[in-house]
Design an enzyme around this catalytic site. Structure first.
Site, PDB file in Angstrom:
ATOM      1  N   HIS A 230      -7.018  -1.115   2.462  1.00 27.65           N
ATOM      2  CA  HIS A 230      -8.002  -0.173   3.025  1.00 27.65           C
ATOM      3  C   HIS A 230      -9.149   0.066   2.039  1.00 27.65           C
ATOM      4  O   HIS A 230     -10.310   0.154   2.440  1.00 27.65           O
ATOM      5  CB  HIS A 230      -7.352   1.181   3.338  1.00 27.65           C
ATOM      6  CG  HIS A 230      -6.715   1.236   4.695  1.00 27.65           C
ATOM      7  ND1 HIS A 230      -7.406   1.022   5.868  1.00 27.65           N
ATOM      8  CD2 HIS A 230      -5.442   1.513   5.073  1.00 27.65           C
ATOM      9  CE1 HIS A 230      -6.583   1.153   6.903  1.00 27.65           C
ATOM     10  NE2 HIS A 230      -5.383   1.450   6.454  1.00 27.65           N
TER      11      HIS A 230
ATOM     12  N   GLN B 142     -10.271   5.930   5.646  1.00 22.26           N
ATOM     13  CA  GLN B 142      -9.801   6.233   6.999  1.00 22.26           C
ATOM     14  C   GLN B 142     -10.265   7.596   7.497  1.00 22.26           C
ATOM     15  O   GLN B 142     -10.230   7.862   8.700  1.00 22.26           O
ATOM     16  CB  GLN B 142      -8.264   6.175   7.061  1.00 22.26           C
ATOM     17  CG  GLN B 142      -7.707   4.772   6.888  1.00 22.26           C
ATOM     18  CD  GLN B 142      -6.207   4.753   7.026  1.00 22.26           C
ATOM     19  OE1 GLN B 142      -5.495   5.020   6.080  1.00 22.26           O
ATOM     20  NE2 GLN B 142      -5.714   4.457   8.218  1.00 22.26           N
TER      21      GLN B 142
ATOM     22  N   GLY C 171       1.167   6.618   4.919  1.00 21.87           N
ATOM     23  CA  GLY C 171       0.096   6.406   3.958  1.00 21.87           C
ATOM     24  C   GLY C 171      -1.255   6.626   4.603  1.00 21.87           C
ATOM     25  O   GLY C 171      -1.400   6.527   5.826  1.00 21.87           O
TER      26      GLY C 171
ATOM     27  N   HIS D 211      -0.866  -2.168   1.756  1.00 24.73           N
ATOM     28  CA  HIS D 211      -1.622  -1.773   2.952  1.00 24.73           C
ATOM     29  C   HIS D 211      -2.762  -0.815   2.567  1.00 24.73           C
ATOM     30  O   HIS D 211      -3.896  -0.978   3.016  1.00 24.73           O
ATOM     31  CB  HIS D 211      -0.652  -1.113   3.948  1.00 24.73           C
ATOM     32  CG  HIS D 211      -1.279  -0.666   5.226  1.00 24.73           C
ATOM     33  ND1 HIS D 211      -1.033  -1.281   6.440  1.00 24.73           N
ATOM     34  CD2 HIS D 211      -2.153   0.337   5.492  1.00 24.73           C
ATOM     35  CE1 HIS D 211      -1.747  -0.669   7.381  1.00 24.73           C
ATOM     36  NE2 HIS D 211      -2.420   0.330   6.837  1.00 24.73           N
ATOM     37  N   GLU D 212      -2.451   0.178   1.725  1.00 25.42           N
ATOM     38  CA  GLU D 212      -3.481   1.159   1.339  1.00 25.42           C
ATOM     39  C   GLU D 212      -4.518   0.531   0.406  1.00 25.42           C
ATOM     40  O   GLU D 212      -5.712   0.847   0.503  1.00 25.42           O
ATOM     41  CB  GLU D 212      -2.846   2.400   0.696  1.00 25.42           C
ATOM     42  CG  GLU D 212      -1.854   3.160   1.580  1.00 25.42           C
ATOM     43  CD  GLU D 212      -2.327   3.403   3.006  1.00 25.42           C
ATOM     44  OE1 GLU D 212      -3.542   3.600   3.234  1.00 25.42           O
ATOM     45  OE2 GLU D 212      -1.485   3.372   3.923  1.00 25.42           O
TER      46      GLU D 212
ATOM     47  N   CYS E 178      -0.829   0.901  11.622  1.00 29.81           N
ATOM     48  CA  CYS E 178      -1.873   1.576  10.853  1.00 29.81           C
ATOM     49  C   CYS E 178      -2.420   2.725  11.693  1.00 29.81           C
ATOM     50  O   CYS E 178      -2.611   2.571  12.900  1.00 29.81           O
ATOM     51  CB  CYS E 178      -2.994   0.585  10.539  1.00 29.81           C
ATOM     52  SG  CYS E 178      -4.389   1.323   9.669  1.00 29.81           S
ATOM     53  N   LEU E 179      -2.666   3.862  11.053  1.00 26.14           N
ATOM     54  CA  LEU E 179      -3.195   5.019  11.789  1.00 26.14           C
ATOM     55  C   LEU E 179      -4.582   4.741  12.351  1.00 26.14           C
ATOM     56  O   LEU E 179      -5.019   5.431  13.272  1.00 26.14           O
ATOM     57  CB  LEU E 179      -3.233   6.252  10.870  1.00 26.14           C
ATOM     58  CG  LEU E 179      -1.855   6.748  10.383  1.00 26.14           C
ATOM     59  CD1 LEU E 179      -2.022   7.898   9.402  1.00 26.14           C
ATOM     60  CD2 LEU E 179      -0.974   7.169  11.554  1.00 26.14           C
TER      61      LEU E 179
HETATM   62 NI    NI Z   1      -3.655   1.764   7.588  1.00 25.40          NI
END
Ligand code: NI
Length: 171
Positions: free
Chosen positions: A140, A50, A45, A136-137, A94-95
């Site tokens: 963000h 991000q 995701g 999670h998204e 998480c990225l």
């Molecule tokens: Ni993330």
């Protein structure tokens, strides 16, 4: 185009994103880039903040490109919890926090409504990993990262390690 992914500490990640007014060519380009960036990472995701764009858009694909029908693009999403009791604690990464993960409590079943990239309304129910990815998204889009959901020493440990990495020019 693969875009650089912001890391924890960048102000763009810690502010709420604003709704998309209309799905222009520019938004289409952003979505294409987000999908490429997510797959290249690889991740399941990615949210627009991000990549430094403060708009309410996220992409999710829990198959990471293996199954094209699982790619979901959500614009201006809203999230509803459908079974309040079903809470699951699992490892989450998480990225924007490369190298870190933690056990995070999430609702096991949610429904996300929003619009797709063609401008049509869509409602998607998610369970398990998909429910986790949606939450999670959504976080963000509200300027929240999984670390912000941790308490006490667990959070402190990650925040301190990031501060150290930053001091050493490795973050
Ligand atoms: Ni993330």
């Amino acid at each position: 185009m693969i875009r650089p992914i912001l890391k924890y500490g960048d102000s763009g990640l810690h502010a709420p994103a604003v709704p998309v007014k209309s799905v222009t060519d520019q938004i289409q380009g952003l979505i294409d880039d987000m999908i490429k960036t997510m797959y290249a990472a690889p991740g399941i995701g990615l949210a627009a903040p991000q990549v430094g764009i403060g708009l309410r858009v996220f992409v999710v694909d829990i198959s990471v490109g293996e199954s094209p029908t699982e790619l979901i693009t959500m614009i201006n999403p809203s999230l509803e919890v459908c079974n309040g009791d079903g809470v699951i604690t699992e490892e989450e990464g998480c990225l924007s926090l490369p190298g870190f993960s933690a056990m995070v409590e999430r609702t096991d079943e949610v429904v996300v409504s929003g619009i797709d990239r063609d401008g049509n309304s869509q409602t998607i129910e998610g369970k398990g990993l998909l429910a986790r990815a949606f939450q999670h998204e959504m976080d963000h889009l509200n300027g929240t990262l999984f670390v912000d959901r941790l308490r006490g020493i667990k959070r402190e440990l990650i925040v301190r390690r990031i501060a150290k990495l930053r001091r050493n020019g490795k973050w």
